[in-house]
Design a protein around this motif. Structure first.
Motif, PDB file in Angstrom:
ATOM      1  N   ASN A 286       0.817  -1.222   0.000  1.00  0.00           N
ATOM      2  CA  ASN A 286       0.000   0.000   0.000  1.00  0.00           C
ATOM      3  C   ASN A 286       0.844   1.262   0.000  1.00  0.00           C
ATOM      4  O   ASN A 286       0.396   2.310   0.422  1.00  0.00           O
ATOM      5  CB  ASN A 286      -0.936  -0.001   1.213  1.00  0.00           C
ATOM      6  N   VAL A 287       2.089   1.176  -0.452  1.00  0.00           N
ATOM      7  CA  VAL A 287       2.997   2.314  -0.363  1.00  0.00           C
ATOM      8  C   VAL A 287       3.383   2.846  -1.734  1.00  0.00           C
ATOM      9  O   VAL A 287       4.485   3.347  -1.943  1.00  0.00           O
ATOM     10  CB  VAL A 287       4.284   1.923   0.425  1.00  0.00           C
ATOM     11  N   LEU A 297      -1.093  16.006  11.740  1.00  0.00           N
ATOM     12  CA  LEU A 297      -1.920  15.555  12.847  1.00  0.00           C
ATOM     13  C   LEU A 297      -3.387  15.895  12.618  1.00  0.00           C
ATOM     14  O   LEU A 297      -4.287  15.131  12.996  1.00  0.00           O
ATOM     15  CB  LEU A 297      -1.428  16.191  14.156  1.00  0.00           C
ATOM     16  N   GLY A 298      -3.654  17.047  11.977  1.00  0.00           N
ATOM     17  CA  GLY A 298      -5.041  17.445  11.735  1.00  0.00           C
ATOM     18  C   GLY A 298      -5.789  16.437  10.878  1.00  0.00           C
ATOM     19  O   GLY A 298      -6.969  16.168  11.101  1.00  0.00           O
ATOM     20  N   ILE A 299      -5.115  15.859   9.868  1.00  0.00           N
ATOM     21  CA  ILE A 299      -5.758  14.863   9.007  1.00  0.00           C
ATOM     22  C   ILE A 299      -6.061  13.595   9.800  1.00  0.00           C
ATOM     23  O   ILE A 299      -7.125  12.980   9.657  1.00  0.00           O
ATOM     24  CB  ILE A 299      -4.864  14.562   7.802  1.00  0.00           C
ATOM     25  N   VAL A 300      -5.124  13.197  10.668  1.00  0.00           N
ATOM     26  CA  VAL A 300      -5.343  12.002  11.482  1.00  0.00           C
ATOM     27  C   VAL A 300      -6.580  12.168  12.357  1.00  0.00           C
ATOM     28  O   VAL A 300      -7.436  11.281  12.444  1.00  0.00           O
ATOM     29  CB  VAL A 300      -4.106  11.716  12.344  1.00  0.00           C
ATOM     30  N   LEU A 301      -6.696  13.305  12.999  1.00  0.00           N
ATOM     31  CA  LEU A 301      -7.837  13.541  13.893  1.00  0.00           C
ATOM     32  C   LEU A 301      -9.134  13.664  13.105  1.00  0.00           C
ATOM     33  O   LEU A 301     -10.206  13.263  13.591  1.00  0.00           O
ATOM     34  CB  LEU A 301      -7.594  14.794  14.724  1.00  0.00           C
ATOM     35  N   ASP A 302      -9.070  14.208  11.887  1.00  0.00           N
ATOM     36  CA  ASP A 302     -10.277  14.318  11.070  1.00  0.00           C
ATOM     37  C   ASP A 302     -10.734  12.941  10.595  1.00  0.00           C
ATOM     38  O   ASP A 302     -11.933  12.671  10.494  1.00  0.00           O
ATOM     39  CB  ASP A 302      -9.999  15.221   9.875  1.00  0.00           C
ATOM     40  N   ALA A 303      -9.759  12.058  10.323  1.00  0.00           N
ATOM     41  CA  ALA A 303     -10.102  10.716   9.863  1.00  0.00           C
ATOM     42  C   ALA A 303     -10.482   9.800  11.017  1.00  0.00           C
ATOM     43  O   ALA A 303     -11.264   8.867  10.843  1.00  0.00           O
ATOM     44  CB  ALA A 303      -8.929  10.113   9.085  1.00  0.00           C
ATOM     45  N   CYS A 304      -9.949  10.051  12.204  1.00  0.00           N
ATOM     46  CA  CYS A 304     -10.157   9.162  13.360  1.00  0.00           C
ATOM     47  C   CYS A 304     -10.669   9.958  14.560  1.00  0.00           C
ATOM     48  O   CYS A 304      -9.962  10.086  15.577  1.00  0.00           O
ATOM     49  CB  CYS A 304      -8.865   8.433  13.722  1.00  0.00           C
ATOM     50  N   PRO A 305     -11.844  10.513  14.509  1.00  0.00           N
ATOM     51  CA  PRO A 305     -12.328  11.330  15.633  1.00  0.00           C
ATOM     52  C   PRO A 305     -12.611  10.530  16.890  1.00  0.00           C
ATOM     53  O   PRO A 305     -12.676  11.097  17.989  1.00  0.00           O
ATOM     54  CB  PRO A 305     -13.608  11.961  15.074  1.00  0.00           C
ATOM     55  N   ASP A 350       4.964   7.471  16.556  1.00  0.00           N
ATOM     56  CA  ASP A 350       3.898   8.303  15.999  1.00  0.00           C
ATOM     57  C   ASP A 350       3.017   7.516  15.032  1.00  0.00           C
ATOM     58  O   ASP A 350       1.787   7.577  15.099  1.00  0.00           O
ATOM     59  CB  ASP A 350       4.495   9.536  15.323  1.00  0.00           C
ATOM     60  N   HIS A 351       3.616   6.730  14.136  1.00  0.00           N
ATOM     61  CA  HIS A 351       2.830   5.963  13.181  1.00  0.00           C
ATOM     62  C   HIS A 351       2.096   4.808  13.862  1.00  0.00           C
ATOM     63  O   HIS A 351       1.002   4.426  13.429  1.00  0.00           O
ATOM     64  CB  HIS A 351       3.729   5.444  12.060  1.00  0.00           C
ATOM     65  N   VAL A 387       0.944   4.329   6.967  1.00  0.00           N
ATOM     66  CA  VAL A 387      -0.314   4.812   7.534  1.00  0.00           C
ATOM     67  C   VAL A 387      -0.999   5.821   6.622  1.00  0.00           C
ATOM     68  O   VAL A 387      -2.186   6.103   6.809  1.00  0.00           O
ATOM     69  CB  VAL A 387      -0.071   5.441   8.928  1.00  0.00           C
ATOM     70  N   TRP A 388      -0.291   6.403   5.658  1.00  0.00           N
ATOM     71  CA  TRP A 388      -0.918   7.372   4.750  1.00  0.00           C
ATOM     72  C   TRP A 388      -2.140   6.778   4.044  1.00  0.00           C
ATOM     73  O   TRP A 388      -3.248   7.347   4.117  1.00  0.00           O
ATOM     74  CB  TRP A 388       0.103   7.860   3.724  1.00  0.00           C
ATOM     75  N   PRO A 389      -2.029   5.660   3.312  1.00  0.00           N
ATOM     76  CA  PRO A 389      -3.207   5.108   2.636  1.00  0.00           C
ATOM     77  C   PRO A 389      -4.317   4.711   3.605  1.00  0.00           C
ATOM     78  O   PRO A 389      -5.498   4.815   3.279  1.00  0.00           O
ATOM     79  CB  PRO A 389      -2.647   3.883   1.896  1.00  0.00           C
TER      80      PRO A 389
END
Length: 450
Positions: A286-287, A297-305, A350-351, A387-389
């Motif tokens: 998947n890379v 971090l903002g994208i992570v929180l938006d995807a995983c609230p 972090d990942h 973790v990006w995909p």
């Protein structure tokens, strides 16, 4: 007429060899020697313990020196002073006569003054026809000149000893503070080591530290504490170095993953698929199309609230906050500490926290979170996972849900804009072509869907 000075004290006071030695030293003083009486007195005061003088005796010596008019004492000067007891008591801050006599005897025993007693024990001076003093009976201050160098050396030795004692106490204090806090850190962080043994060794040494002790005792205790300090410090440093090494290796592996241009398959499919739900992750790569920058971090929180519910205070502002929430989520998901530790070593802390957040977001579709995390870790070790995909798949699912419910992309667009994947059009926000391709879309979103 040649003066005659008595060498024995008046009355019942006995003679001693120490008194004789002091008188011999006074006679042998260099006639050209000159000293400042108050400088010598300062040296005597600093070395009083080595000399054997008491604080009251020094008060009397200070009074005796004040009765001599000269400040500079010479080797050939007449240094006999003859104040009465009443005058000495007045200048010695009003001590009692008995205390005065007792501490005058201390000055004589220490060799700081010499008694020059008259036949009847009185202190006085006899003057000649010209008014000059021919004979004086009282206390001779000649030892101040004769032993000036000795007093100075003693004062320097005492000062050096005092400094060494202070340094020994500082060493003990610093070692005790460091050892206690390092042991507490080792216990709190669950670092593998025999911390109870360290604690028992520290308590044994600390229990032998006395309130007052000579420098040699404190130096020995400080040496024991420093040996223990070195052992505890080395334990922590070894652990930190091993963690840094693992983190560097993981970081290097991630760079290799991000640079693969010829991966076999497309981006990881959605987390809700049944094959992944069972914990058996497909052997895919998947890379393929990964951004060259770190995941915001903002994208992570938006995807995983859902991870916000596990954060302290319900807020995540930094990556450290996310990692703390992930540690809590790991326990809630039933993932073993060893599995999470392995993920941190392979992916980086972090990942690994991002992976936990993603699993938490889709936990109802994953039957074995622990097995799923271990599968992701294995793929990451082989360079086949990032973790990006995973986050992009969650965002795509969120976008699809929002579109179906008629709410548009407003909630997800803020995070995507941070990653540079949302573009501003005349009618509002729209997904860029790059993101459309990375999400597997075959059509553009019409402008104006904000």
């Amino acid at each position: 007429m040649e003066r005659h000075y008595t060498t024995t004290p008046f009355g019942r006071r006995p003679m001693s060899l120490g008194m004789m030695a002091t008188q011999v030293a006074a006679k042998a003083v260099d006639k050209d020697a000159t000293v400042h009486k108050w400088h010598v007195f300062q040296h005597v005061r600093e070395a009083r313990d080595a000399i054997g003088a008491t604080d009251r005796a020094l008060a009397i010596l200070n009074a005796l020196l004040s009765f001599h008019p000269d400040t500079a004492f010479n080797g050939d000067s007449d240094l006999v002073v003859f104040p009465s007891n009443e005058q000495l008591i007045s200048r010695a801050n009003g001590m009692s006569p008995a205390t005065l006599r007792r501490h005058l005897a201390v000055l004589v025993q220490c060799g700081l003054v010499i008694r020059r007693d008259s036949p009847n024990g009185k202190r006085f001076a006899r003057k000649g026809p010209s008014g000059e003093i021919e004979q004086a009976y009282g206390f001779d201050l000649a030892p101040i000149v004769a032993r000036a160098e000795e007093f100075k050396e003693l004062a320097e030795i005492v000062a050096a000893e005092r400094r060494a004692l202070k340094l020994a106490r500082e060493r003990i204090t610093l070692c005790r503070r460091d050892i206690v806090k390092m042991i507490a850190t080792g216990l709190d962080e669950a670092i593998p080591a025999d911390w109870r043994r360290f604690q028992r060794a520290y308590e044994d040494i600390a229990g032998r530290i006395p309130r007052t002790a000579v420098r040699q005792v404190l130096d020995a205790l400080a040496g024991e504490l420093e040996a223990l300090w070195f052992e505890v410090q080395n334990t922590l440093e070894t652990f930190v170095n091993s963690q840094n090494k693992n983190a560097n290796e993981s970081h290097f592996e991630r760079h290799i993953q991000n640079s693969k241009p010829d991966s076999k398959n497309e981006i990881e499919s959605r987390l809700g698929k049944e094959k992944e739900a069972s914990g058996n992750v497909a052997e895919t790569d998947n890379v393929r199309h990964l951004p060259k920058r770190e995941l915001p971090l903002g994208i992570v929180l938006d995807a995983c609230p859902e991870i916000l519910a596990l954060a302290k205070g319900g807020e995540i502002r930094t990556w450290r906050d996310l990692m703390a929430a992930a540690a809590t989520g790991r326990a809630c998901l039933g993932i073993s500490p060893s599995a999470y530790q392995e993920a941190c070593e392979v992916m980086g802390e972090d990942h690994a926290a991002v992976a936990i957040a993603a699993i938490q977001q889709r936990v109802e579709h994953i039957s074995s979170p622990g097995g799923y995390l271990r599968s992701l870790t294995t793929r990451a070790r082989d360079g086949k996972f990032s973790v990006w995909p995973m986050i992009m798949a969650l965002l795509r699912a969120k976008l699809d849900t929002s579109r179906l419910s008629g709410r548009g992309v407003s909630s997800a667009s803020a995070g995507l804009e941070t990653a540079g994947k949302v573009v501003q059009t005349e009618n509002g926000l729209a997904i860029s072509d790059a993101l459309q391709r990375s999400l597997g879309k075959t059509h553009r979103q019409p402008p104006g869907r904000g």
